[in-house]
Design an enzyme around this catalytic site. Structure first.
Site, PDB file in Angstrom:
ATOM      1  N   SER A 120       0.831  -1.210   0.000  1.00  0.00           N
ATOM      2  CA  SER A 120       0.000   0.000   0.000  1.00  0.00           C
ATOM      3  C   SER A 120       0.862   1.255   0.000  1.00  0.00           C
ATOM      4  O   SER A 120       0.347   2.368  -0.028  1.00  0.00           O
ATOM      5  CB  SER A 120      -0.918   0.010   1.224  1.00  0.00           C
ATOM      6  OG  SER A 120      -0.160  -0.108   2.413  1.00  0.00           O
ATOM      7  N   ASN A 165      -2.125  -2.049  13.356  1.00  0.00           N
ATOM      8  CA  ASN A 165      -3.583  -1.885  13.302  1.00  0.00           C
ATOM      9  C   ASN A 165      -4.046  -0.620  14.037  1.00  0.00           C
ATOM     10  O   ASN A 165      -4.884   0.126  13.520  1.00  0.00           O
ATOM     11  CB  ASN A 165      -4.273  -3.129  13.876  1.00  0.00           C
ATOM     12  CG  ASN A 165      -3.987  -4.359  13.029  1.00  0.00           C
ATOM     13  OD1 ASN A 165      -3.385  -4.252  11.961  1.00  0.00           O
ATOM     14  ND2 ASN A 165      -4.409  -5.526  13.495  1.00  0.00           N
ATOM     15  N   THR A 182     -39.934  26.122 -10.390  1.00  0.00           N
ATOM     16  CA  THR A 182     -40.176  24.753  -9.928  1.00  0.00           C
ATOM     17  C   THR A 182     -40.338  23.961 -11.218  1.00  0.00           C
ATOM     18  O   THR A 182     -40.874  24.476 -12.216  1.00  0.00           O
ATOM     19  CB  THR A 182     -41.452  24.635  -9.064  1.00  0.00           C
ATOM     20  OG1 THR A 182     -42.570  25.056  -9.841  1.00  0.00           O
ATOM     21  CG2 THR A 182     -41.355  25.481  -7.797  1.00  0.00           C
ATOM     22  N   HIS A 183     -39.870  22.745 -11.232  1.00  0.00           N
ATOM     23  CA  HIS A 183     -39.886  21.904 -12.453  1.00  0.00           C
ATOM     24  C   HIS A 183     -39.135  22.581 -13.601  1.00  0.00           C
ATOM     25  O   HIS A 183     -39.427  22.327 -14.772  1.00  0.00           O
ATOM     26  CB  HIS A 183     -41.312  21.589 -12.904  1.00  0.00           C
ATOM     27  CG  HIS A 183     -42.212  21.144 -11.790  1.00  0.00           C
ATOM     28  ND1 HIS A 183     -42.350  19.820 -11.427  1.00  0.00           N
ATOM     29  CD2 HIS A 183     -42.993  21.857 -10.938  1.00  0.00           C
ATOM     30  CE1 HIS A 183     -43.207  19.737 -10.403  1.00  0.00           C
ATOM     31  NE2 HIS A 183     -43.601  20.963 -10.082  1.00  0.00           N
ATOM     32  N   LYS A 222     -18.329  28.961 -29.761  1.00  0.00           N
ATOM     33  CA  LYS A 222     -18.650  28.332 -28.475  1.00  0.00           C
ATOM     34  C   LYS A 222     -17.827  28.864 -27.305  1.00  0.00           C
ATOM     35  O   LYS A 222     -16.652  29.177 -27.440  1.00  0.00           O
ATOM     36  CB  LYS A 222     -18.429  26.801 -28.558  1.00  0.00           C
ATOM     37  CG  LYS A 222     -19.390  26.078 -29.453  1.00  0.00           C
ATOM     38  CD  LYS A 222     -20.842  26.127 -28.966  1.00  0.00           C
ATOM     39  CE  LYS A 222     -21.086  25.322 -27.714  1.00  0.00           C
ATOM     40  NZ  LYS A 222     -21.280  23.907 -27.973  1.00  0.00           N
ATOM     41  N   ASN A 278     -17.777  27.166 -23.681  1.00  0.00           N
ATOM     42  CA  ASN A 278     -18.386  26.079 -22.904  1.00  0.00           C
ATOM     43  C   ASN A 278     -18.048  26.165 -21.411  1.00  0.00           C
ATOM     44  O   ASN A 278     -16.912  26.438 -21.056  1.00  0.00           O
ATOM     45  CB  ASN A 278     -17.904  24.728 -23.445  1.00  0.00           C
ATOM     46  CG  ASN A 278     -18.349  24.509 -24.881  1.00  0.00           C
ATOM     47  OD1 ASN A 278     -19.417  24.956 -25.273  1.00  0.00           O
ATOM     48  ND2 ASN A 278     -17.514  23.839 -25.669  1.00  0.00           N
ATOM     49  N   GLU A 281     -19.239  21.990 -15.389  1.00  0.00           N
ATOM     50  CA  GLU A 281     -19.598  20.638 -15.858  1.00  0.00           C
ATOM     51  C   GLU A 281     -18.723  19.580 -15.192  1.00  0.00           C
ATOM     52  O   GLU A 281     -19.184  18.505 -14.811  1.00  0.00           O
ATOM     53  CB  GLU A 281     -19.446  20.543 -17.382  1.00  0.00           C
ATOM     54  CG  GLU A 281     -20.540  21.249 -18.135  1.00  0.00           C
ATOM     55  CD  GLU A 281     -20.257  21.340 -19.631  1.00  0.00           C
ATOM     56  OE1 GLU A 281     -21.206  21.276 -20.397  1.00  0.00           O
ATOM     57  OE2 GLU A 281     -19.080  21.465 -20.040  1.00  0.00           O
ATOM     58  N   TYR A 284      -9.622  -6.248  13.030  1.00  0.00           N
ATOM     59  CA  TYR A 284      -8.977  -5.736  11.825  1.00  0.00           C
ATOM     60  C   TYR A 284      -8.907  -6.786  10.725  1.00  0.00           C
ATOM     61  O   TYR A 284      -8.622  -7.953  10.974  1.00  0.00           O
ATOM     62  CB  TYR A 284      -7.544  -5.258  12.121  1.00  0.00           C
ATOM     63  CG  TYR A 284      -6.837  -4.794  10.863  1.00  0.00           C
ATOM     64  CD1 TYR A 284      -6.988  -3.490  10.402  1.00  0.00           C
ATOM     65  CD2 TYR A 284      -6.070  -5.678  10.096  1.00  0.00           C
ATOM     66  CE1 TYR A 284      -6.385  -3.071   9.232  1.00  0.00           C
ATOM     67  CE2 TYR A 284      -5.463  -5.265   8.922  1.00  0.00           C
ATOM     68  CZ  TYR A 284      -5.625  -3.960   8.494  1.00  0.00           C
ATOM     69  OH  TYR A 284      -5.034  -3.552   7.328  1.00  0.00           O
ATOM     70  N   GLN A 301      -7.219  -1.878   4.193  1.00  0.00           N
ATOM     71  CA  GLN A 301      -6.189  -1.159   3.456  1.00  0.00           C
ATOM     72  C   GLN A 301      -6.795  -0.439   2.245  1.00  0.00           C
ATOM     73  O   GLN A 301      -6.262   0.562   1.778  1.00  0.00           O
ATOM     74  CB  GLN A 301      -5.111  -2.148   3.003  1.00  0.00           C
ATOM     75  CG  GLN A 301      -3.954  -1.511   2.279  1.00  0.00           C
ATOM     76  CD  GLN A 301      -2.772  -2.460   2.212  1.00  0.00           C
ATOM     77  OE1 GLN A 301      -2.175  -2.792   3.223  1.00  0.00           O
ATOM     78  NE2 GLN A 301      -2.460  -2.922   1.024  1.00  0.00           N
ATOM     79  N   LYS A 318      -8.062   3.651   1.755  1.00  0.00           N
ATOM     80  CA  LYS A 318      -7.292   4.880   1.580  1.00  0.00           C
ATOM     81  C   LYS A 318      -7.499   5.564   0.238  1.00  0.00           C
ATOM     82  O   LYS A 318      -7.700   6.778   0.173  1.00  0.00           O
ATOM     83  CB  LYS A 318      -5.812   4.603   1.817  1.00  0.00           C
ATOM     84  CG  LYS A 318      -5.551   4.362   3.276  1.00  0.00           C
ATOM     85  CD  LYS A 318      -4.189   3.840   3.571  1.00  0.00           C
ATOM     86  CE  LYS A 318      -4.220   3.120   4.891  1.00  0.00           C
ATOM     87  NZ  LYS A 318      -5.114   1.936   4.928  1.00  0.00           N
TER      88      LYS A 318
HETATM   89  N1  ARG Z   1      -1.289  -1.234   5.379  1.00  0.00           N
HETATM   90  C1  ARG Z   1      -2.241  -1.665   6.347  1.00  0.00           C
HETATM   91  C2  ARG Z   1      -3.536  -0.887   6.212  1.00  0.00           C
HETATM   92  O1  ARG Z   1      -3.539   0.037   5.515  1.00  0.00           O
HETATM   93  C3  ARG Z   1      -1.682  -1.455   7.705  1.00  0.00           C
HETATM   94  C4  ARG Z   1      -2.133  -2.416   8.726  1.00  0.00           C
HETATM   95  C5  ARG Z   1      -1.631  -3.756   8.432  1.00  0.00           C
HETATM   96  N2  ARG Z   1      -1.916  -4.637   9.468  1.00  0.00           N
HETATM   97  C6  ARG Z   1      -1.831  -5.951   9.346  1.00  0.00           C
HETATM   98  N3  ARG Z   1      -2.102  -6.643  10.359  1.00  0.00           N
HETATM   99  N4  ARG Z   1      -1.530  -6.488   8.207  1.00  0.00           N
HETATM  100  O2  ARG Z   1      -4.538  -1.207   6.787  1.00  0.00           O
END
Ligand code: ARG
Length: 464
Positions: free
Chosen positions: A28, A115, A160-161, A288, A290, A295, A322, A327, A330
């Site tokens: 990640s 975690n 309205t509408h 034009k 635009n 948009e 967890y 992961q 994000k």
């Molecule tokens: N990269 C992991 C995440 O974003 C971090 C936690 C990983 N924990 C584990 N027990 N593998 O959630």
């Protein structure tokens, strides 16, 4: 990304190295590196607390804090070496710390887990971003109020509408946008208050055997309190879902405003003009101009709403506590933050530069029979039941339409043909000014009400 085949940190119990594909699939760091500042802040707070409870010596603590600060500088000056083999931002920082300060670095992870670490990082990140977005909204609101004040008495058709309904003032319309932005800001503020809770010390899921001081790290990081339950703290991402939901609602508002700007800038409307810098031309049609920016804001709303859905679906099947699924929280979050901030910036700039064509809006309101309800109300005040008044005015509208004139252009004797109670005083009722001024209730469109509401809105900006 270099080939630093150093995944040994976690592989004590394995006899084979990680498969290359698996390393790439599970990594990640390509995206979570953006959390580095929060990860380092969390580690510094943790190290100081570990020294306070005697797990680290003061010398070790100082080495760790110094090392972490060096790492922050390396990342910020782009000298830091990244590698998929080290999975995520947490492993990178820990590995580099040990490189820099030796044995002490290996002690940092005492009494915590990735975690609770990652849950802490995301909360710190979203706390900052909630503030940043609230600030953006504040800027947008201030610009809306500028427009509302300037145009508190300028009539436009209210719809309205998307059919002309009753006259309103442009300022009144702007203040409707203000209210939406105001609630959006309140939502981010409430979200921030709920997420500002420290998961640190929950460790992997059950807490830790070390006598750590959770209140100490929470305070050092500016959290309002510690999370009550370690299983919940490491596994739920409802705060991220809530953030994305605030963002989805805010983006939906922006999308509606942008839809209006697209309509208003089209030639048949011509209510507003956008600055050239916010528009593009056509590769084939030379005339034009635009409205691409509104948009695109409308279009990007789809992503922001989609990101909310991603997080909801990501969460729905997860047993406690967890799971690595998390992961995946994000990228949708980061995308939501980036996209919403850009959209708010675009809207702020557009609102600041937006120049309404007041003559054009007045004409549109005049031509759309927008004061028909005023005429019906007038007849009711003369004693006609509302249904009869409604019907009489309907016939008058049909007559005016066939004649190609506005209601206010009809003579009193022509109008009397539809309802004999109509007198000379009807002129005030049929004029745009008369119609607007008559709606003199708080929240209504009478210019004095709009001016007062704009003043109050300006005060509310600062009090949120
Ligand atoms: N990269 C992991 C995440 O974003 C971090 C936690 C990983 N924990 C584990 N027990 N593998 O959630």
């Amino acid at each position: 990304m270099t080939d630093r085949d150093d995944d040994s940190l976690l592989r004590g119990r394995f006899s084979e190295p990680t498969d290359d594909f698996v390393a790439r699939f599970t990594a990640s760091v390509g995206f979570d590196r953006r959390l580095y500042r929060y990860d380092i802040a969390g580690s510094i707070a943790h190290a100081r607390m570990l020294a306070r409870i005697g797990v680290l010596t003061e010398g070790e603590r100082d080495a760790i804090v110094g090392g972490l600060e060096t790492i922050r500088a390396e990342i910020e000056s782009d000298e830091f070496e990244w590698s998929d083999a080290l999975e995520d931002i947490h492993m990178h920082i820990e590995a580099r710390l040990t490189e820099l300060v030796g044995e002490a670095g290996k002690k940092l992870h005492t009494g915590r887990s990735r975690n609770d670490q990652v849950a802490t990082d995301i909360r710190l990140y979203l706390r900052d971003e909630s503030d940043a977005i609230a600030d953006h909204l504040t800027g947008v609101m201030a610009r809306i109020v500028d427009l509302a004040e300037r145009h508190s008495a300028d009539p436009m058709p209210g719809f309205t509408h998307l059919q002309i309904a009753q006259p309103v003032t442009f300022g009144h319309h702007m203040l409707a946008w203000f209210e939406m932005a105001y609630r959006d800001r309140e939502r981010f503020q409430a979200c921030r208050a709920r997420l500002n809770v420290s998961p640190l010390g929950s460790a992997a899921l059950a807490g830790t055997t070390f006598r750590i001081d959770r209140a100490d790290t929470a305070e050092a990081l500016g959290f309002d309190r510690i999370a009550e339950n370690s299983l919940d703290a490491v596994s739920d991402r409802d705060f991220a879902i809530e953030f994305c939901s605030c963002a989805a609602i805010a983006a939906t508002h922006l999308s509606r405003w942008c839809e209006e700007m697209v309509i208003w800038t089209s030639q048949p409307f011509g209510f507003v003009e956008l600055p050239d810098a916010f528009c593009t031309g056509s590769s084939i049609m030379p005339q034009k101009k635009n409205p691409d920016v509104p948009e695109l804001v409308r279009g990007k709303t789809g992503r922001i709403v989609g990101n909310l859905t991603s997080l909801l679906v990501l969460m729905k099947g997860q047993p406690l506590a967890y799971n690595r699924d998390n992961q995946e929280d994000k990228e949708p979050l980061f995308d939501t933050v980036d996209t919403l901030k850009d959209c708010l910036r675009a809207i702020g700039d557009i609102v600041a530069a937006m120049r309404p064509d007041t003559a054009r809006m007045r004409e549109a309101a005049r031509l759309g029979f927008a004061t028909a309800t005023d005429l019906a109300d007038y007849l009711v005040k003369k004693g006609l039941p509302f249904r009869d008044a409604h019907e009489a005015v309907g016939r008058a509208v049909q007559y005016a339409q066939e004649k190609g004139s506005a209601l206010s252009d009809l003579s009193v004797s022509e109008l009397r043909g539809f309802a004999e109670d109509i007198g000379e005083d009807v002129a005030d009722v049929l004029s745009l000014e008369g119609s607007l001024a008559a709606r003199d209730q708080p929240g209504g469109t009478a210019p004095n009400q709009v001016a007062a509401a704009a003043k109050e809105a300006r005060e509310r900006i600062g009090s949120g």
